[in-house]
Design an enzyme around this catalytic site. Structure first.
Site, PDB file in Angstrom:
ATOM      1  N   SER A 114       0.841  -1.199   0.000  1.00 11.79           N
ATOM      2  CA  SER A 114       0.000   0.000   0.000  1.00 11.79           C
ATOM      3  C   SER A 114       0.873   1.244   0.000  1.00 11.79           C
ATOM      4  O   SER A 114       1.987   1.230   0.551  1.00 11.79           O
ATOM      5  CB  SER A 114      -0.847  -0.008   1.269  1.00 11.79           C
ATOM      6  OG  SER A 114      -1.451   1.243   1.471  1.00 11.79           O
ATOM      7  N   TYR A 138      -1.251  -0.013  10.325  1.00 12.52           N
ATOM      8  CA  TYR A 138      -1.540  -0.663   9.038  1.00 12.52           C
ATOM      9  C   TYR A 138      -0.353  -0.499   8.081  1.00 12.52           C
ATOM     10  O   TYR A 138       0.179  -1.472   7.542  1.00 12.52           O
ATOM     11  CB  TYR A 138      -2.814  -0.056   8.433  1.00 12.52           C
ATOM     12  CG  TYR A 138      -3.053  -0.450   7.003  1.00 12.52           C
ATOM     13  CD1 TYR A 138      -3.442  -1.748   6.681  1.00 12.52           C
ATOM     14  CD2 TYR A 138      -2.877   0.465   5.963  1.00 12.52           C
ATOM     15  CE1 TYR A 138      -3.648  -2.111   5.360  1.00 12.52           C
ATOM     16  CE2 TYR A 138      -3.086   0.106   4.648  1.00 12.52           C
ATOM     17  CZ  TYR A 138      -3.466  -1.189   4.347  1.00 12.52           C
ATOM     18  OH  TYR A 138      -3.670  -1.549   3.043  1.00 12.52           O
ATOM     19  N   LYS A 142       2.503  -3.295   6.567  1.00 11.23           N
ATOM     20  CA  LYS A 142       2.765  -3.489   5.128  1.00 11.23           C
ATOM     21  C   LYS A 142       4.261  -3.318   4.845  1.00 11.23           C
ATOM     22  O   LYS A 142       4.849  -4.092   4.089  1.00 11.23           O
ATOM     23  CB  LYS A 142       1.942  -2.502   4.291  1.00 11.23           C
ATOM     24  CG  LYS A 142       0.447  -2.765   4.310  1.00 11.23           C
ATOM     25  CD  LYS A 142       0.080  -3.991   3.499  1.00 11.23           C
ATOM     26  CE  LYS A 142      -1.386  -4.330   3.575  1.00 11.23           C
ATOM     27  NZ  LYS A 142      -1.737  -5.572   2.873  1.00 11.23           N
TER      28      LYS A 142
HETATM   29  N1  UFG Z   1     -12.973  10.894   3.316  1.00  5.88           N
HETATM   30  C1  UFG Z   1     -13.948  11.802   3.667  1.00  5.88           C
HETATM   31  N2  UFG Z   1     -15.135  11.322   4.110  1.00  5.88           N
HETATM   32  C2  UFG Z   1     -15.392   9.994   4.262  1.00  5.88           C
HETATM   33  C3  UFG Z   1     -14.382   9.062   3.906  1.00  5.88           C
HETATM   34  C4  UFG Z   1     -13.181   9.561   3.446  1.00  5.88           C
HETATM   35  O1  UFG Z   1     -13.758  13.009   3.568  1.00  5.88           O
HETATM   36  O2  UFG Z   1     -16.488   9.633   4.692  1.00  5.88           O
HETATM   37  C5  UFG Z   1     -11.694  11.396   2.793  1.00  5.88           C
HETATM   38  C6  UFG Z   1     -10.520  10.968   3.633  1.00  5.88           C
HETATM   39  O3  UFG Z   1     -10.294  11.911   4.652  1.00  5.88           O
HETATM   40  C7  UFG Z   1      -9.414  10.904   2.586  1.00  5.88           C
HETATM   41  C8  UFG Z   1     -10.137  10.523   1.296  1.00  5.88           C
HETATM   42  O4  UFG Z   1     -11.499  10.834   1.529  1.00  5.88           O
HETATM   43  O5  UFG Z   1      -8.861  12.159   2.406  1.00  5.88           O
HETATM   44  C9  UFG Z   1     -10.018   9.050   0.970  1.00  5.88           C
HETATM   45  O6  UFG Z   1     -10.380   8.297   2.110  1.00  5.88           O
HETATM   46  P1  UFG Z   1     -10.633   6.723   2.071  1.00  5.88           P
HETATM   47  O7  UFG Z   1     -11.072   6.347   3.437  1.00  5.88           O
HETATM   48  O8  UFG Z   1     -11.494   6.368   0.929  1.00  5.88           O
HETATM   49  O9  UFG Z   1      -9.194   6.143   1.745  1.00  5.88           O
HETATM   50  P2  UFG Z   1      -7.808   6.368   2.494  1.00  5.88           P
HETATM   51  O10 UFG Z   1      -6.973   7.273   1.632  1.00  5.88           O
HETATM   52  O11 UFG Z   1      -7.967   6.775   3.898  1.00  5.88           O
HETATM   53  O12 UFG Z   1      -7.249   4.884   2.558  1.00  5.88           O
HETATM   54  C10 UFG Z   1      -7.221   4.058   1.406  1.00  5.88           C
HETATM   55  C11 UFG Z   1      -7.204   2.600   1.824  1.00  5.88           C
HETATM   56  C12 UFG Z   1      -5.940   2.256   2.544  1.00  5.88           C
HETATM   57  C13 UFG Z   1      -4.749   2.709   1.766  1.00  5.88           C
HETATM   58  C14 UFG Z   1      -4.891   4.167   1.414  1.00  5.88           C
HETATM   59  C15 UFG Z   1      -3.783   4.646   0.547  1.00  5.88           C
HETATM   60  O13 UFG Z   1      -8.313   2.317   2.657  1.00  5.88           O
HETATM   61  O14 UFG Z   1      -5.887   0.856   2.734  1.00  5.88           O
HETATM   62  O15 UFG Z   1      -6.086   4.360   0.679  1.00  5.88           O
HETATM   63  O16 UFG Z   1      -4.002   6.028   0.303  1.00  5.88           O
HETATM   64  F1  UFG Z   1      -3.643   2.550   2.507  1.00  5.88           F
END
Ligand code: UFG
Length: 329
Positions: A114, A138, A142
């Site tokens: 990741s 997490y 990885k």
């Molecule tokens: N976000 C919101 N509202 C929500 C959910 C997410 O504003 O309800 C924002 C988060 O703050 C972030 C973006 O949208 O800025 C993406 O969030 P996600 O939860 O969709 O994904 P993440 O970037 O947190 O994490 C994902 C995977 C991880 C991986 C990561 C790599 O879940 O396993 O991408 O960037 F490591």
């Protein structure tokens, strides 16, 4: 060639299984169905097993030529609260799989890593040589498993490819596979649920970041493009037999607000939203440099944000209907 997909009934594994099968490989699914779904992989050979079960793994590894490892806990926020579970599954149990693989004499291993291994790098876009400073347990697990792969490769002749996914998103064009988690925490499914009225509003975690519109920027990569990358990685291991690490992303970042606007365009519906404080641990911007994967893996993503959202939208519509049917059964 038979390929064991450990955690193959999950979101990414099930898409990879289809792509492998289309390319003439035989996917064999090994999953404990804690988060995977039988209906995603019912056309393939399936083993219900645990990755912590060395004997079971050894038994089924007798008949395969390569291993792909998808079985992991994957909620960044949860990993901060429950590091013990994350280290147990993503390290201890994963090492059992790795030991069983090496003991079975299998030399080809593909690992779902990741971009969380990088933490919040200042240098953008992120290349494979950007230093790894994971911020969450997490990401730490990885990175640590990547290190184990390097050591095993040096000592036991294992050849591996670690694929560092950026933000996996979208769904199979058939509408039969897609993101299906409980609880759902990922932006794109939540935005589409809000569009369709299945949830009241999408939360925007922070609009005061140092980005053009104040919301976080991510590099969203279509799950079927990721699936193709796994086939390319396997081809590379077969033909070149060299271990390597690749970033998988598009090189283009979209903010949370841009994702919401694009979802409104695709669904032709309004997405209600709510501004909330920042989510702890979120890096402001993550964008992939995909040059190395393009050159060495001969892979580049074929789909953009609109394809991601339109396939995810189709999946959500079909899955809502299928979900209702299975609830009745
Ligand atoms: N976000 C919101 N509202 C929500 C959910 C997410 O504003 O309800 C924002 C988060 O703050 C972030 C973006 O949208 O800025 C993406 O969030 P996600 O939860 O969709 O994904 P993440 O970037 O947190 O994490 C994902 C995977 C991880 C991986 C990561 C790599 O879940 O396993 O991408 O960037 F490591």
């Amino acid at each position: 060639m038979r390929v064991l997909l450990v955690g193959g009934a999950g979101y990414i594994g099930s898409h990879v299984a289809r792509r492998l099968s289309e390319r003439g490989y035989i996917p064999v699914i090994y999953d404990n169905f804690s988060t995977g779904h039988r209906r995603f992989i019912d056309r393939f050979e399936v083993i219900h097993g645990e990755i912590a079960d060395y004997e079971c793994l050894r038994h089924f590894l007798k008949n395969v030529d390569a291993v792909m490892h998808f079985a992991a806990r994957a909620y960044v926020g949860e990993s901060v609260l429950k590091p013990r579970e994350y280290y147990a599954t993503n390290m201890t149990d994963a090492l059992t799989l790795l030991n069983a693989t090496v003991d079975a004499g299998i030399s080809k291993f593909i690992f779902s890593s990741s971009c969380a291994v990088y933490g919040a790098p200042e240098q953008l876009p992120i290349t494979e040589t950007t230093p790894r400073f994971p911020l969450s347990p997490y990401g730490q697990t990885k990175a640590a498993f990547e290190d184990a792969l390097k050591s095993y490769s040096a000592a036991y002749g294992l050849k591996f490819v670690a694929l560092r996914y950026f933000n996996a998103a979208g769904a199979d064009e058939s509408g039969m596979l897609g993101e299906l988690r409980s609880p759902e925490t990922h932006l794109i499914p939540l935005v589409l649920k809000a569009a369709s009225g299945h949830s009241p509003a999408v939360s925007i975690f922070g609009n005061d970041y140092d980005t053009p519109d104040g919301t976080c920027i991510r590099d969203y990569v279509h799950v079927n493009d990721l699936a193709s990358a796994h086939v390319s990685a396997l081809d590379l291991l077969i033909h070149k037999g060299e271990s390597d690490v690749f970033n998988l992303g598009t090189g283009t970042g979209f903010s949370v607000l841009e994702v919401i606007s694009a979802a409104e365009e695709v669904s032709a519906l309004h997405v209600p939203r709510l501004i909330l404080p920042r989510r702890p641990g979120d890096p402001p911007v993550l964008i992939c440099d995909g040059e190395y994967a393009r050159k060495k893996l001969h892979w580049s993503p074929q789909r953009g944000l609109i394809e991601i959202l339109s396939t995810a939208w189709k999946w959500q519509i079909i899955n809502t209907a299928v979900g209702a049917e299975s609830a009745v059964c």
